[in-house]
Design an enzyme around this catalytic site. Structure first.
Site, PDB file in Angstrom:
ATOM      1  CB  CYS A  31      47.183  44.433  38.746  1.00 59.98           C
ATOM      2  SG  CYS A  31      46.709  46.056  39.396  1.00 59.98           S
ATOM      3  CG  HIS A  35      47.051  36.834  38.811  1.00 56.87           C
ATOM      4  ND1 HIS A  35      47.376  37.658  37.759  1.00 56.87           N
ATOM      5  CD2 HIS A  35      45.825  37.251  39.243  1.00 56.87           C
ATOM      6  CE1 HIS A  35      46.402  38.537  37.557  1.00 56.87           C
ATOM      7  NE2 HIS A  35      45.453  38.312  38.460  1.00 56.87           N
ATOM      8  NE  ARG A  57      39.231  43.223  35.052  1.00 55.94           N
ATOM      9  CZ  ARG A  57      40.005  43.176  36.132  1.00 55.94           C
ATOM     10  NH1 ARG A  57      40.978  44.051  36.309  1.00 55.94           N
ATOM     11  NH2 ARG A  57      39.832  42.217  37.022  1.00 55.94           N
ATOM     12  CG  ASP A  58      43.352  40.531  35.463  1.00 54.97           C
ATOM     13  OD1 ASP A  58      44.342  41.232  35.224  1.00 54.97           O
ATOM     14  OD2 ASP A  58      43.218  39.903  36.526  1.00 54.97           O
ATOM     15  CG  ASN A  71      44.230  36.688  34.914  1.00 53.00           C
ATOM     16  OD1 ASN A  71      43.585  36.969  35.905  1.00 53.00           O
ATOM     17  ND2 ASN A  71      44.576  37.609  34.019  1.00 53.00           N
ATOM     18  CG  HIS A  80      40.905  37.114  39.784  1.00 50.87           C
ATOM     19  ND1 HIS A  80      40.395  37.378  38.531  1.00 50.87           N
ATOM     20  CD2 HIS A  80      42.147  37.666  39.805  1.00 50.87           C
ATOM     21  CE1 HIS A  80      41.279  38.062  37.834  1.00 50.87           C
ATOM     22  NE2 HIS A  80      42.350  38.247  38.589  1.00 50.87           N
TER      23      HIS A  80
END
Length: 309
Positions: free
Chosen positions: A241, A210, A16-17, A250, A208
Site C-alpha cells: 500500500c 501480506h 490491483r494491490d 502480498n 487478504h
C-alpha cells in the site's frame, strides 16, 4: 480448493494491490491478457483495478479501460476496489458487478489512504450499497489494517469486530479481513477470521495477507482453518500500500497454490503459474519474492514440482 484445514479458493490481486507500488502503468492489453490467462488456468476470482485517483495511484489509471475490454462473462469473475459511493457509481456505470468497498479499521490509515475518518467511510456505506444494489452488483466490506496500523501500531481486535457486526454492513456480500502490513501471526488471524465467520455467517470471509514477516502462507492456512473461503494473493508476491510504510508485498499466488494443492493443480499447471509470475515481475522490473517459485527453479530434479527446463 481443498486443504487439510478446509476449503478455499484463491483470488489473484496482481492487477490491483500487486501493481500499486510499481510506479509505471501496465498497458491495458497486457492487463487484459493476464486476466484471460489467469481465468484459463482456473483462477475463479481476479481483482483487476481500483477507482483510486490516478494522480495518487498511477498504476490504476486504466482500470475502466480494462473493464471495457473484457467480455461480460469474464467481467463477472472480476473485482474492482472502491472507497466511496461515487466510486461505486463509476464502476457500476462501466458494467462492474463485483466491488470491494474498502476502509481502514485505523482512523490514521483511513485518513492517509482515503482522506476521511473510518466512521465517515462507514456512514457512506449504505449509499454505496444502494447504488450497487440498483445496478445488480455485489459489494464486499474490506477492512484494511485489521491487525496493525503503520501510524498507531496494534489495532484492538474489538475495533475490527465492531465494524464486522455494524448493522450498516449487513447487506454486504462478504467481509475481507486484511493483514495490510503483514505483521499478524496465525493465532491472531484465526481469532479474527473465526469471529468474523461467527458474527456474519451469511457472508463469505476473505483473508487478504501480506508476507512482510514471512507469515503469509501460515496466516492464510490459519484463516482457512477458521472459516475463510477466499485467500488473496499476487503473482511473485507483488504489492503493498502506498500509504502503509513498512508493508511488503502480498502473499504470492504461487505460494498459496503450492500450499493448498487444489484439485487440478498438477506440477505442469503450477509451472505455468511460475512462468507467468516470472514474466509479470520481469516486465515490471521487479523481483519475485515467491518462495514456491524459487523452489520450482531449484536443482532437486527428483521432486515432481521442480521445473525441468
Amino acid at each position: 480448493m481443498t486443504t487439510t484445514t478446509g476449503t478455499a479458493r484463491v483470488r489473484d490481486v496482481t492487477l490491483r494491490d500487486g501493481l500499486q507500488l510499481t510506479g509505471g502503468l501496465m498497458p491495458t492489453d497486457e492487463k487484459v491478457r493476464l486476466v484471460r490467462e489467469l481465468l484459463d488456468l482456473g483462477i475463479s476470482d481476479i481483482e483487476i483495478g481500483s477507482m483510486a485517483r490516478p494522480d495518487l495511484v498511477p498504476p490504476m489509471a486504466n482500470t475502466l479501460e480494462v473493464v471495457e475490454a473484457l467480455e461480460p462473462d469474464e467481467l463477472a469473475r472480476c473485482w474492482v476496489w472502491v472507497a466511496t459511493p461515487r466510486g461505486v457509481e463509476r464502476a457500476a456505470s462501466a458494467g462492474v458487478t463485483r466491488m470491494q468497498y474498502c476502509l481502514s479499521v485505523s482512523d490514521a490509515h483511513n485518513r492517509a489512504n482515503i482522506g476521511r475518518s473510518t466512521e465517515d467511510s462507514m456512514a457512506a456505506l449504505p449509499r454505496a450499497l444502494d447504488i450497487a444494489g440498483e445496478a445488480g452488483a455485489e459489494l464486499q466490506l474490506c477492512l484494511a489494517t485489521s491487525f496493525t496500523c503503520p501510524f498507531d501500531g496494534a489495532v484492538d481486535p474489538e475495533r475490527t469486530l465492531a465494524l464486522v457486526r455494524d448493522p450498516r454492513a449487513e447487506r454486504c456480500s462478504d467481509t475481507v479481513i486484511c493483514d495490510t502490513l503483514g505483521q499478524a501471526d496465525p493465532a491472531q488471524v484465526a481469532y479474527l477470521v473465526g469471529e468474523t465467520a461467527r458474527i456474519r455467517p451469511e457472508h463469505e470471509v476473505v483473508f487478504h495477507g501480506h508476507d512482510t514477516w514471512g507469515m503469509g502462507v501460515a496466516n492464510a492456512l490459519a484463516a482457512v482453518g477458521a472459516g475463510a473461503t477466499v485467500l488473496d494473493g499476487a503473482l511473485g508476491g507483488l504489492g503493498g500500500c502506498p500509504f502503509a510504510p513498512g508493508a511488503a508485498g502480498n502473499t504470492s499466488t504461487e505460494d498459496l497454490l503450492f500450499a493448498l494443492k487444489p484439485a487440478g493443480m498438477t506440477p505442469e499447471r503450477f509451472a505455468t503459474f511460475v512462468r507467468l509470475g516470472e514474466r509479470v515481475t520481469s516486465s515490471l522490473g521487479e523481483e519475485s519474492t515467491s518462495r514456491a517459485a524459487k523452489g520450482a527453479r531449484s536443482t532437486a530434479r527428483a521432486f515432481d514440482w521442480v521445473i525441468a527446463d
